[in-house]
Motif scaffolding. Sequence first.
Motif, PDB file in Angstrom:
ATOM      1  N   PHE A 131       0.847  -1.195   0.000  1.00 59.35           N
ATOM      2  CA  PHE A 131       0.000   0.000   0.000  1.00 59.35           C
ATOM      3  C   PHE A 131       0.885   1.249   0.000  1.00 59.35           C
ATOM      4  CE2 PHE A 131      -2.351  -3.079   2.873  1.00 59.35           C
ATOM      5  CZ  PHE A 131      -3.134  -3.577   1.847  1.00 59.35           C
ATOM      6  N   ARG A 132       0.336   2.311  -0.568  1.00 58.46           N
ATOM      7  CA  ARG A 132       1.110   3.562  -0.609  1.00 58.46           C
ATOM      8  C   ARG A 132       0.335   4.665   0.117  1.00 58.46           C
ATOM      9  NH1 ARG A 132       4.892   6.521  -4.225  1.00 58.46           N
ATOM     10  NH2 ARG A 132       5.601   4.515  -4.946  1.00 58.46           N
ATOM     11  N   LEU A 133       1.033   5.336   1.018  1.00 56.48           N
ATOM     12  CA  LEU A 133       0.402   6.417   1.789  1.00 56.48           C
ATOM     13  C   LEU A 133       1.093   7.734   1.480  1.00 56.48           C
ATOM     14  CD1 LEU A 133       0.452   3.740   3.737  1.00 56.48           C
ATOM     15  CD2 LEU A 133      -0.278   5.344   5.453  1.00 56.48           C
ATOM     16  N   THR A 134       0.331   8.785   1.405  1.00 56.75           N
ATOM     17  CA  THR A 134       0.907  10.113   1.264  1.00 56.75           C
ATOM     18  C   THR A 134       0.639  10.866   2.566  1.00 56.75           C
ATOM     19  OG1 THR A 134       0.293  10.011  -1.044  1.00 56.75           O
ATOM     20  CG2 THR A 134       0.990  12.164  -0.229  1.00 56.75           C
ATOM     21  N   ILE A 135       1.686  11.486   3.083  1.00 52.88           N
ATOM     22  CA  ILE A 135       1.537  12.215   4.354  1.00 52.88           C
ATOM     23  C   ILE A 135       1.669  13.707   4.092  1.00 52.88           C
ATOM     24  CG2 ILE A 135       2.496  12.539   6.680  1.00 52.88           C
ATOM     25  CD1 ILE A 135       3.462   9.386   5.520  1.00 52.88           C
ATOM     26  N   ASP A 136       0.653  14.443   4.543  1.00 59.26           N
ATOM     27  CA  ASP A 136       0.591  15.898   4.351  1.00 59.26           C
ATOM     28  C   ASP A 136       0.833  16.302   2.892  1.00 59.26           C
ATOM     29  OD1 ASP A 136      -0.072  16.426   6.990  1.00 59.26           O
ATOM     30  OD2 ASP A 136       2.022  16.561   7.616  1.00 59.26           O
ATOM     31  N   GLY A 137       0.380  15.478   1.973  1.00 54.04           N
ATOM     32  CA  GLY A 137       0.460  15.806   0.554  1.00 54.04           C
ATOM     33  C   GLY A 137       1.866  15.722  -0.020  1.00 54.04           C
ATOM     34  N   GLU A 138       2.850  15.310   0.779  1.00 53.93           N
ATOM     35  CA  GLU A 138       4.238  15.336   0.301  1.00 53.93           C
ATOM     36  C   GLU A 138       4.911  13.971   0.390  1.00 53.93           C
ATOM     37  OE1 GLU A 138       5.978  18.193   2.884  1.00 53.93           O
ATOM     38  OE2 GLU A 138       4.938  19.897   1.966  1.00 53.93           O
ATOM     39  N   GLN A 139       5.257  13.611   1.619  1.00 51.93           N
ATOM     40  CA  GLN A 139       6.036  12.401   1.849  1.00 51.93           C
ATOM     41  C   GLN A 139       5.223  11.149   1.502  1.00 51.93           C
ATOM     42  OE1 GLN A 139       7.174  12.525   5.909  1.00 51.93           O
ATOM     43  NE2 GLN A 139       8.345  10.626   5.834  1.00 51.93           N
ATOM     44  N   THR A 140       5.866  10.156   0.874  1.00 46.19           N
ATOM     45  CA  THR A 140       5.144   8.897   0.655  1.00 46.19           C
ATOM     46  C   THR A 140       5.828   7.757   1.415  1.00 46.19           C
ATOM     47  OG1 THR A 140       6.379   8.475  -1.360  1.00 46.19           O
ATOM     48  CG2 THR A 140       4.216   9.512  -1.622  1.00 46.19           C
ATOM     49  N   VAL A 141       5.001   6.832   1.834  1.00 43.03           N
ATOM     50  CA  VAL A 141       5.491   5.667   2.587  1.00 43.03           C
ATOM     51  C   VAL A 141       4.798   4.443   2.015  1.00 43.03           C
ATOM     52  CG1 VAL A 141       5.508   4.546   4.853  1.00 43.03           C
ATOM     53  CG2 VAL A 141       5.735   7.014   4.730  1.00 43.03           C
ATOM     54  N   GLU A 142       5.547   3.346   1.872  1.00 45.82           N
ATOM     55  CA  GLU A 142       4.912   2.091   1.454  1.00 45.82           C
ATOM     56  C   GLU A 142       4.772   1.175   2.656  1.00 45.82           C
ATOM     57  OE1 GLU A 142       5.768   1.464  -3.231  1.00 45.82           O
ATOM     58  OE2 GLU A 142       7.149   0.505  -1.823  1.00 45.82           O
ATOM     59  N   ALA A 143       3.681   0.443   2.696  1.00 44.45           N
ATOM     60  CA  ALA A 143       3.425  -0.418   3.851  1.00 44.45           C
ATOM     61  C   ALA A 143       2.966  -1.790   3.392  1.00 44.45           C
ATOM     62  CB  ALA A 143       2.347   0.211   4.722  1.00 44.45           C
ATOM     63  N   ALA A 144       3.572  -2.829   3.991  1.00 44.79           N
ATOM     64  CA  ALA A 144       3.139  -4.195   3.685  1.00 44.79           C
ATOM     65  C   ALA A 144       1.818  -4.499   4.393  1.00 44.79           C
ATOM     66  CB  ALA A 144       4.215  -5.180   4.111  1.00 44.79           C
ATOM     67  N   ALA A 145       1.673  -3.931   5.585  1.00 39.60           N
ATOM     68  CA  ALA A 145       0.402  -4.069   6.312  1.00 39.60           C
ATOM     69  C   ALA A 145       0.053  -2.716   6.903  1.00 39.60           C
ATOM     70  CB  ALA A 145       0.526  -5.113   7.421  1.00 39.60           C
ATOM     71  N   LEU A 146      -1.245  -2.501   7.020  1.00 34.00           N
ATOM     72  CA  LEU A 146      -1.719  -1.186   7.451  1.00 34.00           C
ATOM     73  C   LEU A 146      -2.825  -1.377   8.480  1.00 34.00           C
ATOM     74  CD1 LEU A 146      -1.488   1.860   6.751  1.00 34.00           C
ATOM     75  CD2 LEU A 146      -3.163   1.461   4.931  1.00 34.00           C
ATOM     76  N   ILE A 147      -2.720  -0.621   9.573  1.00 32.28           N
ATOM     77  CA  ILE A 147      -3.816  -0.615  10.563  1.00 32.28           C
ATOM     78  C   ILE A 147      -4.458   0.763  10.548  1.00 32.28           C
ATOM     79  CG2 ILE A 147      -4.430  -0.787  13.012  1.00 32.28           C
ATOM     80  CD1 ILE A 147      -2.188  -2.856  13.337  1.00 32.28           C
ATOM     81  N   LEU A 148      -5.728   0.765  10.262  1.00 30.69           N
ATOM     82  CA  LEU A 148      -6.486   2.013  10.237  1.00 30.69           C
ATOM     83  C   LEU A 148      -7.127   2.194  11.616  1.00 30.69           C
ATOM     84  CD1 LEU A 148      -7.456   4.201   8.105  1.00 30.69           C
ATOM     85  CD2 LEU A 148      -9.600   2.915   8.078  1.00 30.69           C
ATOM     86  N   ALA A 149      -6.686   3.242  12.310  1.00 30.19           N
ATOM     87  CA  ALA A 149      -7.225   3.504  13.669  1.00 30.19           C
ATOM     88  C   ALA A 149      -7.533   4.994  13.777  1.00 30.19           C
ATOM     89  CB  ALA A 149      -6.212   3.062  14.721  1.00 30.19           C
TER      90      ALA A 149
END
Length: 305
Positions: free
Chosen positions: A90-108
């Motif tokens: 999965f790919r996440l964008t933080i504050d519209g700038e930084q991106t992070v890839e995650a093998a697993a993600l917990i939505l809390a």
Amino acid sequence: MRNLVIIGSGPAGLTAAIYAARANLSPLLIEGWQSGGQLTTTTEVENYPGFSKGIMGPELMKEMRGQAARFGTEFLTGDVSAVDLSKWPFRLTIDGEQTVEAAALILATGASAIQLGLPDEQRLTGHGVSTCATCDGYFFRGQDLVVVGGGDSALEEATFLTKFARTVTVVHRRDKLRASKIMQDRAMNNEKISFAWNSIVEEILGKDVVTGVRLRNIVTETTTELACAGVFVAIGHRPNTDLVKGQVAMDEKGYVITSRGTATSVAGLFAAGDVQDTKYRQAITAAGSGCMAAIDAERFLESAL
Ligand code: FAD
């Protein structure tokens, strides 16, 4: 790529972090706009196990954060502005700038109680204004209370509050309730409960603590003051799920649907806490499901990586 990213720093996210960090998953936790979650907006928490004398909400969350940090959770201050669940990792964008890839993600990411939007509502939250009868009812023994709303949860809150309160007035903007027949019957037959029909709370009164409300009857346009020590706003909750809208199965109100523990309709995405809880919405249940999500994510990673 990170093993595990956790979005949200309330009891669910931080408990997931404690468990994941202790399982050597080196979790990254993205804190969001409300570091520590909803409990940072309250005063005393008396029902979280382990604190026989109670604990202030912000203090409890500071302790949870410290515990997660102690085992190596990495914290990132920022909001997740986008999540792409269409590809793995999965790919996440933080504050519209930084991106992070995650093998697993917990939505809390929690849920927010819908508020009335009155000027003094925020100021008096924790000082008489509440959105949770289970949390705060006990503080109002022998007092007169107001519950705002006309659905099942409003009547459930009102009925629950009669265990402590002297009287409970349900303020509803219509002349009939939306609640189910059984809830209506229960409330109507409760001698401590009365109704202010066709009415809205126009103002919450009180300098340091709630002393009353000003009601406006929207049919007659008359206003009246009602003395009370507490105002329970029960007009619904909004889960913070815009981020994943259209990418994961949700119910009609936007809560993420979980099954088999904290699994969602997307393999590798787990949901914990109020974001998937239409029923309990307590710190302890959020923390419990955070623990479950970390264990579920760990098992997923064992098979996926
Ligand atoms: P939350 O605590 O809501 O945390 C959600 C987190 O997600 C936050 O950190 C937020 O910053 C983060 N987030 C959201 N969107 C994003 C994003 N896009 N990117 C990154 N992060 C994001 N419960 C009790 O058991 N006892 C009590 O006495 C009690 N009192 C309460 C008093 C008040 C005033 C309120 C509002 C609630 C109270 N509750 C109480 C309920 C309890 O606070 C919640 O059930 C609990 O906090 C839910 O935890 P959570 O981790 O699911 O979500």
